[in-house]
Motif scaffolding. Sequence first.
Motif, PDB file in Angstrom:
ATOM      1  N   ARG A 369     -23.190   3.309  62.861  1.00 55.03           N
ATOM      2  CA  ARG A 369     -23.398   2.148  63.730  1.00 55.03           C
ATOM      3  C   ARG A 369     -22.969   0.861  63.030  1.00 55.03           C
ATOM      4  NH1 ARG A 369     -28.367   4.829  64.673  1.00 55.03           N
ATOM      5  NH2 ARG A 369     -29.474   3.289  63.385  1.00 55.03           N
ATOM      6  N   MET A 370     -23.298   0.737  61.756  1.00 51.00           N
ATOM      7  CA  MET A 370     -22.917  -0.458  61.003  1.00 51.00           C
ATOM      8  C   MET A 370     -21.401  -0.559  60.868  1.00 51.00           C
ATOM      9  SD  MET A 370     -25.835  -0.464  57.990  1.00 51.00           S
ATOM     10  CE  MET A 370     -25.313  -2.030  57.262  1.00 51.00           C
ATOM     11  N   SER A 371     -20.762   0.572  60.635  1.00 52.55           N
ATOM     12  CA  SER A 371     -19.308   0.579  60.491  1.00 52.55           C
ATOM     13  C   SER A 371     -18.626   0.131  61.773  1.00 52.55           C
ATOM     14  CB  SER A 371     -18.827   1.983  60.109  1.00 52.55           C
ATOM     15  OG  SER A 371     -17.433   2.018  59.971  1.00 52.55           O
ATOM     16  N   ALA A 372     -19.097   0.618  62.905  1.00 50.29           N
ATOM     17  CA  ALA A 372     -18.518   0.231  64.196  1.00 50.29           C
ATOM     18  C   ALA A 372     -18.691  -1.266  64.428  1.00 50.29           C
ATOM     19  CB  ALA A 372     -19.169   1.034  65.311  1.00 50.29           C
ATOM     20  N   ALA A 373     -19.840  -1.815  64.018  1.00 51.76           N
ATOM     21  CA  ALA A 373     -20.080  -3.251  64.193  1.00 51.76           C
ATOM     22  C   ALA A 373     -19.169  -4.076  63.288  1.00 51.76           C
ATOM     23  CB  ALA A 373     -21.543  -3.566  63.900  1.00 51.76           C
ATOM     24  N   ALA A 374     -18.879  -3.567  62.096  1.00 51.46           N
ATOM     25  CA  ALA A 374     -18.038  -4.308  61.149  1.00 51.46           C
ATOM     26  C   ALA A 374     -16.601  -4.412  61.626  1.00 51.46           C
ATOM     27  CB  ALA A 374     -18.081  -3.639  59.777  1.00 51.46           C
ATOM     28  N   VAL A 375     -16.094  -3.353  62.230  1.00 55.81           N
ATOM     29  CA  VAL A 375     -14.695  -3.329  62.653  1.00 55.81           C
ATOM     30  C   VAL A 375     -14.395  -4.436  63.663  1.00 55.81           C
ATOM     31  CG1 VAL A 375     -12.954  -1.982  63.885  1.00 55.81           C
ATOM     32  CG2 VAL A 375     -14.352  -0.902  62.132  1.00 55.81           C
ATOM     33  N   GLY A 376     -15.389  -4.824  64.456  1.00 58.50           N
ATOM     34  CA  GLY A 376     -15.160  -5.851  65.463  1.00 58.50           C
ATOM     35  C   GLY A 376     -15.095  -7.264  64.914  1.00 58.50           C
ATOM     36  N   LEU A 377     -15.335  -7.435  63.612  1.00 60.88           N
ATOM     37  CA  LEU A 377     -15.331  -8.767  63.010  1.00 60.88           C
ATOM     38  C   LEU A 377     -13.966  -9.094  62.405  1.00 60.88           C
ATOM     39  CD1 LEU A 377     -18.726  -8.432  61.108  1.00 60.88           C
ATOM     40  CD2 LEU A 377     -18.360  -9.608  63.279  1.00 60.88           C
ATOM     41  N   GLY A 378     -13.693 -10.349  62.211  1.00 58.11           N
ATOM     42  CA  GLY A 378     -12.518 -10.762  61.452  1.00 58.11           C
ATOM     43  C   GLY A 378     -11.255 -10.881  62.282  1.00 58.11           C
TER      44      GLY A 378
END
Length: 399
Positions: A369-378
């Motif tokens: 879940r954390m990984s999926a949330a990180a990909v949407g940043l930046g």
Amino acid sequence: MTEARPGDAEASRGQSQVGDTVKDSKDSNPAPEPAVATPTVVVAGGGTAGHIEPAMALADAVLRLRPGARVVALGTERGLENQLVPARGYPLELVPPVPMPRKPTVDLLRLPGKVLNSVRRTREVLDRVGADVVVGFGGYVSLPAYLAARGRVPIVVHEANLHAGLANKVGARFAAKVVAAAAGTALPGAEVVGIPLRQSITKLDRAALRAEARRHFGLDPDAPTVLVFGGSQGARSINTAVSQAAGRFAEAGVSVLHAHGPKNTLVVQEFPGRPPYVPVPYLERMDLAYAAADLVVCRSGAMTVAEVSAVGLPAVFVPLPHGNGEQALNAGPAVEAAAALLVPDEELTSDKVAELVVPLVTDPERLSRMSAAAVGLGHREADEVLAGMVLDQAERRGR
């Protein structure tokens, strides 16, 4: 553009002669257009990896968009750029740094003379390489670059942090373009583009490289793995807290890859039959380090946060406790998106690591879940977006 490159005059003369011949023979085909001189881009971002890596990512993007372009880096004799820039294949020109005293001392009285000397030396470099645009990323080398280029060469300022440093505050006053990594910077008129990152990071397939990456570092191929680092020089508080929890990692079946910094030593107890704890001074291959990891424990410099988010790696950020609090601000969006956790430096102990990091890295559902949330940043395309702006400024100068 003010200075012709080798071969430009010959090419120009050849085209003129061809054009005259065509005209005399009354050939119906038009004469070829004069060749456009290739731009020289000067990047100023020395001192730390956080200043140098975005400059190198921009340099790579400039050459992808304009293969004939030339990129020259400015640096100082003591900066990390002396290792990083030549390794990336770019010429490095050294100029005197202009460090700003933090307190009223005798050094403050010497500052005007140091600035004038550095600006003069930097101007000589810009003239010699035929600079068409100067791109600054902050730090000691950017201030003389901005002052030397003022009124002569277009300036593009990139600010990675919400709180801009003195060099970028000065440069932004007379820059042709000001860009920022994120919204909210105090620099007036800044356009948000993100932080330029290497394609080895933005295009990294962690899952596809995992087995190779773990072999490269001598890690367990199947164990949950924590990556630990504290910036290019390491971080004593992170080194101490995480290494003292080595036994807890071993008991939980967790492998650790720990970059402790080239000037630091790290002695970790071995636990035979358990996943290895691998200490290294420095990580030459950050792409493989990210691919090997399931979770990272690190500082939250702007560059680090951007890279960790781009590769989708869950994080425990431990902001640097000094300065103006910018590292905590850098981590804010990732924490708010539930892609990362934040632990204040003073709270990071071996017990905290055991209570927080060990359960997290052994929880694959939460990590997913954390990984999926990180990909949407930046901003994954920041390098080429900024490169396009830089080349546009160079071309405007040549018109």
